[in-house]
Write an enzyme that holds these catalytic residues in place. Structure first.
Site, PDB file in Angstrom:
ATOM      1  N   GLY A 265     -27.723  11.663  -6.920  1.00  0.00           N
ATOM      2  CA  GLY A 265     -28.740  10.610  -6.878  1.00  0.00           C
ATOM      3  C   GLY A 265     -30.132  11.202  -6.684  1.00  0.00           C
ATOM      4  N   HIS A 266     -30.252  12.139  -5.752  1.00  0.00           N
ATOM      5  CA  HIS A 266     -31.550  12.789  -5.541  1.00  0.00           C
ATOM      6  C   HIS A 266     -31.983  13.559  -6.796  1.00  0.00           C
ATOM      7  CE1 HIS A 266     -30.168  12.814  -1.172  1.00  0.00           C
ATOM      8  NE2 HIS A 266     -31.319  12.208  -1.102  1.00  0.00           N
TER       9      HIS A 266
END
Ligand code: PAF
Length: 280
Positions: free
Chosen positions: A32-33
């Site tokens: 996600g990051h």
């Protein structure tokens, strides 16, 4: 990728740059990051990321001490993805060299509801550190994930009201194949809890379908979803349909009038608190 630990080093690296795109994080990076960093590349150059576990946004009984700190592994992931040019990883003395007496106080009608109700002081801590990080990096754009929906909204409003010269870009929540929103805290789930965790998103999807189909008794829908979670061992903080623009409960006219809505939820599975949301 350059890894810098002080504000001076950061400024030296970014001298003469006025198109930076920034992704603030607390580390323990996951896909996600990494997708936020990829998105950042579309909005500016160079891409700057930060890793800082911000004590100010943790309550006294929260998991500051056990929050995963995995800088070496994070650096490896960023090096492999090749999207970030400078990683700013200050220690506490660098970012808080003296007690942080000046703080950003979000308005109560946005900062004290939902997450703010269950995590008093959380948004004050987030807003304060984000303002400080923006001041250190001075990016043209900053990218935030929609998973932290209320945080994104508060940061946006703060930047607008303080007239900061930065565009806030929202990135869609990144999910595992079974729907669970990616989060650094997912690693705390036991095997059985991990198997149970996708229920949260599945319920949000079900609720969304019912609202779209014209079901008007929102309170009953919310209660049914909360009861379902409770019956499966969750401890629900909130699960609520709200208006996207102010996170207040919608009136009937909002639902009929197609005001953009969002379902927001936070619940604990064992010792792990998960949050998620879904726009309607
Ligand atoms: O979303 C996070 O990881 C944090 O709240 C943030 C924005 C990096 C501030 O510490």
């Amino acid at each position: 990728m350059k890894v810098v630990h002080t504000i001076q080093e950061l400024r030296d690296q970014l001298r003469g740059q006025n198109r930076a795109a920034f992704v603030p994080t607390m580390g323990n990076l996951h896909e996600g990051h990494l997708q936020l960093m990829k998105e950042a590349r579309q909005h500016g150059d160079p891409v700057v990321a930060s890793i800082f576990v911000n004590r100010l946004q943790f309550g006294p009984n929260e998991d500051f001490d056990r929050y995963p700190r995995t800088l070496a592994a994070d650096i490896e992931k960023l090096e492999a993805a090749r999207d970030v040019y400078v990683l700013f990883a200050p220690d506490e003395r660098e970012l808080y060299p003296e007690p942080q007496n000046f703080r950003v106080q979000p308005p109560a009608d946005l900062g004290d509801i939902l997450e703010g109700e269950f995590r008093p002081g959380f948004f004050e801590g987030v807003s304060t550190v984000v303002l400080k990080l923006l001041s250190c990096v001075q990016p043209r754009t900053a990218v935030f994930g929609k998973k932290d929906y209320q945080q994104l909204m508060i940061v946006r409003n703060m930047c607008r009201q303080f007239q900061l010269p930065v565009d806030i870009v929202a990135h869609e929540t990144v999910r595992d194949a079974d729907g669970l929103a990616m989060s650094s805290r997912n690693r705390f789930l036991s095997e059985a809890e991990r198997a149970e965790a996708p229920r949260l998103y599945a319920l949000l999807q079900g609720l969304r379908e019912q609202v779209i189909a014209g079901e008007m008794d929102v309170a009953a829908l919310e209660r049914a979803a909360q009861d379902d979670l409770t019956a499966h061992g969750w401890q629900v903080d909130y699960l609520a349909l709200r208006r996207q623009h102010d996170l207040r409960a919608p009136a009937a006219a909002d639902i009929e009038g197609k005001t953009p809505l969002v379902i927001v939820a936070a619940a604990k599975l064992g010792a792990t608190r998960l949050i998620d949301n879904l726009e309607v």
